[in-house]
Motif scaffolding. Structure first.
Motif, PDB file in Angstrom:
ATOM      1  N   GLY A 233       0.798  -1.230   0.000  1.00 54.05           N
ATOM      2  CA  GLY A 233       0.000   0.000   0.000  1.00 54.05           C
ATOM      3  C   GLY A 233       0.830   1.279   0.000  1.00 54.05           C
ATOM      4  O   GLY A 233       0.279   2.376  -0.143  1.00 54.05           O
ATOM      5  N   ALA A 234       2.163   1.153   0.165  1.00 61.71           N
ATOM      6  CA  ALA A 234       3.009   2.370   0.166  1.00 61.71           C
ATOM      7  C   ALA A 234       3.006   2.996  -1.224  1.00 61.71           C
ATOM      8  O   ALA A 234       2.883   2.300  -2.236  1.00 61.71           O
ATOM      9  N   GLY A 256       2.797  -5.165  -3.469  1.00 63.36           N
ATOM     10  CA  GLY A 256       1.555  -4.455  -3.122  1.00 63.36           C
ATOM     11  C   GLY A 256       1.703  -2.951  -2.995  1.00 63.36           C
ATOM     12  O   GLY A 256       0.756  -2.261  -2.601  1.00 63.36           O
ATOM     13  N   ALA A 257       2.901  -2.417  -3.325  1.00 64.96           N
ATOM     14  CA  ALA A 257       3.061  -0.954  -3.287  1.00 64.96           C
ATOM     15  C   ALA A 257       2.436  -0.348  -4.549  1.00 64.96           C
ATOM     16  O   ALA A 257       2.252  -1.042  -5.555  1.00 64.96           O
ATOM     17  N   LEU A 258       2.121   0.949  -4.478  1.00 66.58           N
ATOM     18  CA  LEU A 258       1.599   1.659  -5.647  1.00 66.58           C
ATOM     19  C   LEU A 258       2.708   2.530  -6.209  1.00 66.58           C
ATOM     20  O   LEU A 258       3.179   3.439  -5.536  1.00 66.58           O
ATOM     21  N   VAL A 259       3.143   2.215  -7.437  1.00 68.12           N
ATOM     22  CA  VAL A 259       4.147   3.066  -8.084  1.00 68.12           C
ATOM     23  C   VAL A 259       3.362   4.201  -8.746  1.00 68.12           C
ATOM     24  O   VAL A 259       2.700   4.010  -9.758  1.00 68.12           O
ATOM     25  N   ILE A 311       7.843   6.734  -0.546  1.00 70.51           N
ATOM     26  CA  ILE A 311       9.208   6.289  -0.844  1.00 70.51           C
ATOM     27  C   ILE A 311       9.628   6.881  -2.189  1.00 70.51           C
ATOM     28  O   ILE A 311       8.901   6.757  -3.179  1.00 70.51           O
ATOM     29  N   LEU A 312      10.788   7.523  -2.214  1.00 71.68           N
ATOM     30  CA  LEU A 312      11.323   8.071  -3.463  1.00 71.68           C
ATOM     31  C   LEU A 312      12.611   7.314  -3.801  1.00 71.68           C
ATOM     32  O   LEU A 312      13.479   7.145  -2.939  1.00 71.68           O
ATOM     33  N   ILE A 313      12.695   6.878  -5.057  1.00 71.20           N
ATOM     34  CA  ILE A 313      13.890   6.128  -5.493  1.00 71.20           C
ATOM     35  C   ILE A 313      14.538   6.875  -6.658  1.00 71.20           C
ATOM     36  O   ILE A 313      14.102   6.712  -7.808  1.00 71.20           O
ATOM     37  N   PRO A 314      15.580   7.668  -6.431  1.00 65.89           N
ATOM     38  CA  PRO A 314      16.317   8.193  -7.578  1.00 65.89           C
ATOM     39  C   PRO A 314      17.185   7.059  -8.139  1.00 65.89           C
ATOM     40  O   PRO A 314      18.034   6.530  -7.416  1.00 65.89           O
ATOM     41  N   ALA A 315      16.956   6.686  -9.398  1.00 63.89           N
ATOM     42  CA  ALA A 315      17.694   5.553  -9.984  1.00 63.89           C
ATOM     43  C   ALA A 315      18.096   5.907 -11.415  1.00 63.89           C
ATOM     44  O   ALA A 315      18.024   5.071 -12.316  1.00 63.89           O
ATOM     45  N   ALA A 316      18.500   7.187 -11.599  1.00 59.56           N
ATOM     46  CA  ALA A 316      18.904   7.608 -12.949  1.00 59.56           C
ATOM     47  C   ALA A 316      20.367   8.044 -12.917  1.00 59.56           C
ATOM     48  O   ALA A 316      21.265   7.219 -13.051  1.00 59.56           O
ATOM     49  N   ILE A 329      10.189  17.610  -1.882  1.00 60.19           N
ATOM     50  CA  ILE A 329      10.022  16.161  -1.692  1.00 60.19           C
ATOM     51  C   ILE A 329       9.135  15.858  -0.482  1.00 60.19           C
ATOM     52  O   ILE A 329       9.354  16.382   0.604  1.00 60.19           O
ATOM     53  N   GLN A 330       8.114  15.023  -0.728  1.00 61.36           N
ATOM     54  CA  GLN A 330       7.158  14.709   0.336  1.00 61.36           C
ATOM     55  C   GLN A 330       7.381  13.334   0.940  1.00 61.36           C
ATOM     56  O   GLN A 330       6.712  12.951   1.900  1.00 61.36           O
ATOM     57  N   ALA A 331       8.282  12.553   0.346  1.00 60.96           N
ATOM     58  CA  ALA A 331       8.467  11.164   0.768  1.00 60.96           C
ATOM     59  C   ALA A 331       8.957  11.090   2.210  1.00 60.96           C
ATOM     60  O   ALA A 331       9.610  12.008   2.698  1.00 60.96           O
ATOM     61  N   ARG A 332       8.663   9.944   2.869  1.00 54.78           N
ATOM     62  CA  ARG A 332       9.203   9.729   4.218  1.00 54.78           C
ATOM     63  C   ARG A 332      10.616   9.179   4.140  1.00 54.78           C
ATOM     64  O   ARG A 332      11.397   9.334   5.061  1.00 54.78           O
ATOM     65  N   MET A 333      10.895   8.483   3.040  1.00 53.69           N
ATOM     66  CA  MET A 333      12.276   8.014   2.881  1.00 53.69           C
ATOM     67  C   MET A 333      12.702   8.004   1.425  1.00 53.69           C
ATOM     68  O   MET A 333      11.871   7.881   0.523  1.00 53.69           O
TER      69      MET A 333
END
Ligand code: NAD
Length: 438
Positions: A233-234, A256-259, A311-316, A329-333
């Protein structure tokens, strides 16, 4: 004819801007690394007496790489291989082909490999290589000649027990196969363990391709559990949907997370209900990017960074999270899938906002961990199943994160500083045990 490879890179500020490594206001990657080491020195206790070891590479080689071009002319490219530290084992790290590669950058990348390898406790030091070339300007045959000549030139310092290259930006399995073949031809025997990230049929490992994304996902689960965030659900936002971001995105969706937002070099897209990740991966494979994906709204960069997510994932690329967007940025992590995605100013902003930042030197260490497995399998000529590889990978990542978390709590420091404390302590402890030669 390729453009002159010795031209220094200029900053994007304009045609008259100083090259970044001459600009006193721009530390450059090696300067950033030195600052990071200074920051951890007070936590190293008696081992601090060895800290200078970390502030200079053990060995740096600059090589001329001349190749015959398809039109019969000869072009010269500048190549590097830097071994930052070998106290804990052979040097290990990728080879980058890029027109802006500099010695300073390769030195910093090699040092960060020392930190990463020590952080996950694989028995390697740190190394990195690069060639100042835009590989898109070369034909496949020119690229092969470049790779083979570069490998021969650095052949005096690499080897399965000395220094083991791997893919990095603009190098891939094919390049690794050429490197392995060239090294093997030069020594007169097949030495599969000289590089990792090879094709499976010449000693590569199952699970290597997905390893970094799987490691990012594992670390995200570990961090989420510690701040009471459920992955099921994250809401997740991912920048870069290639090898690392695409694999991590798929694993989040499976759990089950929402991208909810994705951005790549073709643009940004969002869907508040969660994107259909398998379909998005198919779309990226077919079209080369996320733009134009049906079942999503196009978004601007500012909307991506401000996306409502946990959750924010910088992967570029490096330097994506800056003082200009960190405040949004609003993410918790934030889990750094890319190498160096966050500028030091942005890091401070996120820390002040209470965003938990898990640094690249641990978050994306899954790739080198499975490279280590590949190397072990090559030495024993006995290959493991994908399940075995994934289980061992997850265990190593979990153990490494637990150690870093505990260190952060103990010293009340960020996870970045804690990872450096853990890694530098391991490296310098090895230095201390070995003593000084002669
Ligand atoms: P990749 O080439 O497979 O994917 C790169 C992604 O970044 C693509 O989706 C591309 O569209 C996107 N991108 C490029 N320019 C962009 C821009 N200006 N704005 C937004 N997105 C952009 O590369 P990868 O292997 O997934 O590597 C991504 C990052 O992870 C790099 O920093 C790399 O050094 C790091 N990394 C990769 C590995 C690995 O095993 N592949 C291991 C450790 C670290």
């Amino acid at each position: 004819m390729a453009k002159s490879p010795t031209q220094p890179p200029t900053s994007s500020a304009g045609a008259h801007a100083l090259p970044s490594y001459l600009d006193p206001n721009h530390l450059g990657p090696w300067g950033v690394y030195l600052q990071q080491v200074d920051r951890v020195t007070p936590y190293l206790g008696p081992l601090a007496k060895w800290v200078e070891t970390l502030k200079r590479p053990k060995r740096a080689l600059i090589v001329d790489v001349p190749i015959e071009m398809d039109d019969g002319s000869v072009a010269h490219f500048e190549g590097y291989r830097v071994q930052h530290n070998t106290s804990r084992g052979p040097a290990k790290g990728g080879v980058r082909y890029h027109q802006d590669v500099t010695l300073s950058e390769v030195m910093a990348l090699s040092a960060w490999m020392s930190i990463k390898n020590a952080a996950v406790n694989v028995p390697y030091g740190g190394g990195k290589g690069g060639i100042r070339v835009d590989p898109r300007t070369l034909s496949p045959k020119e690229l092969e000649r470049l790779t083979r000549r570069y490998t021969s030139e650095i052949g005096i310092i690499i080897g399965p027990t000395k220094d083991i290259p791997a893919p990095d930006v603009n190098t891939n399995e094919k390049v690794m196969a050429w490197m392995m073949d060239t090294y093997s031809m030069n020594i007169g025997e097949t030495a599969t363990g000289v590089v990792t990230g090879k094709p499976i049929d010449v000693g590569g490992s199952l699970g290597r391709r997905e390893a970094t994304g799987r490691g990012v996902f594992t670390i995200a689960c570990e961090a989420a559990a510690r701040i009471g965030l459920s992955i099921d659900g994250a809401r997740v936002a991912v920048q870069g949907f290639g090898n690392v971001g695409g694999t991590a995105g798929k694993l989040f969706a499976d759990a089950g997370a929402l991208v909810v937002a994705v951005q790549d070099h073709t643009g940004g897209i969002a869907n508040d209900q969660g994107l259909d990740v398998p379909k998005l991966l198919e779309h990226v494979r077919a079209t080369g990017g996320v733009a134009g994906f049906k079942g999503a709204e196009p978004i601007q960069p500012a909307e991506f960074w401000g996306a409502k997510c946990d959750i924010l994932i910088p992967a570029a690329l490096e330097g994506q999270v800056t003082k200009d967007n960190a405040g949004k940025i609003q993410a918790r992590m934030m889990i750094e899938g890319a190498n160096g995605p966050t500028t030091p100013e942005a890091d401070d902003i996120l820390n002040d906002k209470g965003v938990l930042v898990v640094p690249d030197v641990i978050a994306n260490a899954g790739g080198v961990t499975v490279s280590y497995f590949e190397w072990v399998q090559d030495f024993s000529s006995f290959f493991w199943t994908e399940d075995e590889i994934n289980q061992r990978l997850v265990q190593i990542m979990k153990d490494a994160f637990a150690g870093v978390w505990q260190t952060a709590q103990q010293h009340k420091v960020s996870l970045r500083t804690a990872t450096f404390i853990v890694a530098c302590t391991r490296i310098l402890h090895a230095r201390d045990l070995r003593g000084l030669y002669p």
